[in-house]
Design an enzyme around this catalytic site. Structure first.
Site, PDB file in Angstrom:
ATOM      1  N   ALA A 265       0.702   5.921  21.542  1.00  0.00           N
ATOM      2  CA  ALA A 265       0.074   6.871  22.451  1.00  0.00           C
ATOM      3  C   ALA A 265      -1.447   6.832  22.463  1.00  0.00           C
ATOM      4  O   ALA A 265      -2.059   7.101  23.494  1.00  0.00           O
ATOM      5  CB  ALA A 265       0.537   8.290  22.108  1.00  0.00           C
ATOM      6  N   PRO A 267      -5.369   6.016  22.792  1.00  0.00           N
ATOM      7  CA  PRO A 267      -6.086   7.287  22.643  1.00  0.00           C
ATOM      8  C   PRO A 267      -5.598   8.419  23.542  1.00  0.00           C
ATOM      9  O   PRO A 267      -6.172   9.497  23.517  1.00  0.00           O
ATOM     10  CB  PRO A 267      -7.530   6.910  22.990  1.00  0.00           C
ATOM     11  CG  PRO A 267      -7.388   5.816  23.992  1.00  0.00           C
ATOM     12  CD  PRO A 267      -6.173   5.026  23.574  1.00  0.00           C
ATOM     13  N   GLY A 268      -4.563   8.180  24.363  1.00  0.00           N
ATOM     14  CA  GLY A 268      -3.921   9.302  25.027  1.00  0.00           C
ATOM     15  C   GLY A 268      -4.021   9.392  26.527  1.00  0.00           C
ATOM     16  O   GLY A 268      -3.498  10.336  27.119  1.00  0.00           O
ATOM     17  N   ASP A 317       4.540   5.643  12.447  1.00  0.00           N
ATOM     18  CA  ASP A 317       4.590   4.213  12.744  1.00  0.00           C
ATOM     19  C   ASP A 317       5.753   3.958  13.690  1.00  0.00           C
ATOM     20  O   ASP A 317       6.908   4.182  13.334  1.00  0.00           O
ATOM     21  CB  ASP A 317       4.762   3.433  11.438  1.00  0.00           C
ATOM     22  CG  ASP A 317       4.763   1.924  11.646  1.00  0.00           C
ATOM     23  OD1 ASP A 317       4.815   1.475  12.806  1.00  0.00           O
ATOM     24  OD2 ASP A 317       4.728   1.193  10.640  1.00  0.00           O
ATOM     25  N   CYS A 387      -2.802  -4.446  28.042  1.00  0.00           N
ATOM     26  CA  CYS A 387      -4.025  -4.647  28.829  1.00  0.00           C
ATOM     27  C   CYS A 387      -4.529  -6.059  28.537  1.00  0.00           C
ATOM     28  O   CYS A 387      -5.613  -6.256  27.987  1.00  0.00           O
ATOM     29  CB  CYS A 387      -5.078  -3.609  28.467  1.00  0.00           C
ATOM     30  SG  CYS A 387      -6.535  -3.723  29.516  1.00  0.00           S
TER      31      CYS A 387
END
Length: 449
Positions: A265, A267-268, A317, A387
């Site tokens: 997740a 940095p959100g 984790d 990415c």
């Protein structure tokens, strides 16, 4: 003999130098270090714009400038003190790529050298920068590229390491390769994302933004995002349109009712978008992040949602799940990667990453995809996202994991996001800056059967 009287360095160049030292000496991210210093030192307007161009442009072209500096100095880069090398890089950007008169640029960098490193390095700073300025950038590129093979020349011209050029060449038609590499050197617009249920794009358009091109939750903005009340309130965030699209795709195909999981997740940004989309259909979202700091960022990013709509944020984790297999209807695995798809936003990453990093990350990526598939319920949908356009982080991961298990089918990206049918690469989604104006995001959508 008394040292010459020096002028005090201007604030913009001094700030740019401090950012570049933080990047090259301490591993800082240029965009974060720049934003922090601009705020703490109160630079605005033209000074802030000048410092921003100095930092971003120098980071993007650093590899090319290093070759120019070595050739102009007639000595290896290792012979320079690291701080002096950063001074020369900043000077090279001004005389080769900005409209700064050579005498003014050289004099300013000599003053900065005296103030930051010491009077003893002003002579070499002056001499090397004057030799750099003896030719324009095109002449340097022609001289340095003589006798090299074509992809090496392209790497030099577009300021990319050769291994990155090879990775892009593996993923694109040859005719597109130069445009794709040059697109990494363009400064991207600020892209905003509304939190579903908390804000509408129309609100941002009324404030002066422009609606996004591809994502229904996006808006393009000029200026500091913090100037918008909706951003300060957490109802709107900053997120590339490509990142919005791959998360949105997870919600577009059929899946059974049940909770959703964001497996990686931090940095959100995607978590905040998914939280609103899950709330719209009455489903809970669980966000998992192993890093305590990044888990705090995830929690901060969803603060504007009502308490009953906020995801549960777990510091855990994702490769060692604490939940039962088959617990989630939709699972997003936005795995850690080299970030080669966002080089226009983090230009220093191209010089920081190596081909070895790709292989080092590969086992973690396959493990996380495997964990995501195990977490999905029968009929559940999994989105594998990176990415990066590098094959070892995208297609190879998916095919390697699927080869070792039954009961999983690929849902063609053109069916999941028909609006982006032209961005399909086979059954997968591959976005590109030069084609779509987004980061080079990859997504594969998979279903447990």
């Amino acid at each position: 003999m008394a040292p010459p009287k020096r002028r005090k360095p201007d604030r913009a160049r001094r700030l740019a130098f401090d950012v570049l030292r933080a990047v090259n000496a301490d591993g800082a991210y240029a965009n974060l270090a720049l934003a922090s210093l601009l705020t703490s030192r109160g630079l605005t307007g033209r000074d802030a714009a000048f410092a921003t161009e100095l930092v971003a442009g120098t980071c993007r072209r650093q590899g090319t400038y290093d070759e120019v500096i070595a050739a102009a100095a007639g000595r290896p880069l290792s012979s320079f003190q690291p701080a002096v090398l950063d001074l020369l890089r900043l000077g090279a950007h001004q005389v080769l790529s900005m409209r700064v008169p050579v005498p003014a640029a050289v004099a300013a960098m000599v003053d900065l050298a005296a103030a930051t490193v010491g009077e003893r390095v002003t002579g070499v700073t002056n001499a090397v920068l004057r030799r750099v300025a003896a030719h324009d950038l095109d002449a340097w590129l022609e001289q340095l590229g003589a006798g090299r093979e074509p992809l090496d020349v392209l790497a030099l011209q577009t300021s990319h390491p050769r291994w990155v050029v090879d990775a892009f060449a593996d993923a694109l038609p040859a005719a597109e390769l130069p445009n794709a590499l040059e697109a990494d050197n363009d400064s991207p617009e600020v892209t905003l994302v509304v939190r579903p249920g908390l804000a509408e794009v129309a609100e941002l358009v009324d404030a002066g933004a422009h609606a996004g091109f591809l994502s229904p939750y996006a808006a393009r903005w000029s200026g500091p995002p913090a100037g918008l009340p909706a951003v300060r309130e957490g109802r709107v965030g900053v997120q590339d349109e490509g990142s919005q699209l791959v998360a949105w795709g997870l919600t577009r195909a059929d899946a059974p009712a049940g909770p959703w999981l964001d497996l990686c997740a931090g940095p959100g940004g995607k978590t905040a978008l998914l939280a609103g989309l899950a709330a719209l259909v009455g489903e809970p979202l669980v966000a998992v992040e192993p890093s305590a700091h990044r888990a705090e960022l995830v929690a901060a990013g969803v603060r504007a949602y009502p308490a009953d709509q906020r995801p549960s944020v777990l510091q855990a984790d994702g490769t060692r799940p604490s939940w039962r297999p088959g617990s989630f209807a939709r699972v997003l695995a936005d795995v850690p990667c080299t970030g080669l798809g966002a080089l226009r936003r983090r230009p220093e990453s191209r010089w920081r990453r190596t081909a070895a990093d790709v292989e080092q990350l590969h086992p973690l990526q396959t493990a996380l995809l495997g964990s995501a598939l195990d977490a999905a319920a029968p009929g559940g949908l999994v989105g594998y996202v990176t990415c990066s356009p590098h094959r070892r982080e995208t297609v190879d991961v998916v095919e390697e994991v699927l080869a070792g298990r039954d009961g999983v089918v690929v849902v063609p990206a053109a069916e999941v996001l028909p609006e982006l049918a032209g961005a399909a690469s086979g059954d997968y989604l591959q976005l590109w800056p030069h084609r779509h104006g987004t980061d080079a995001m990859f997504a594969a959508y998979l279903r447990r059967t």
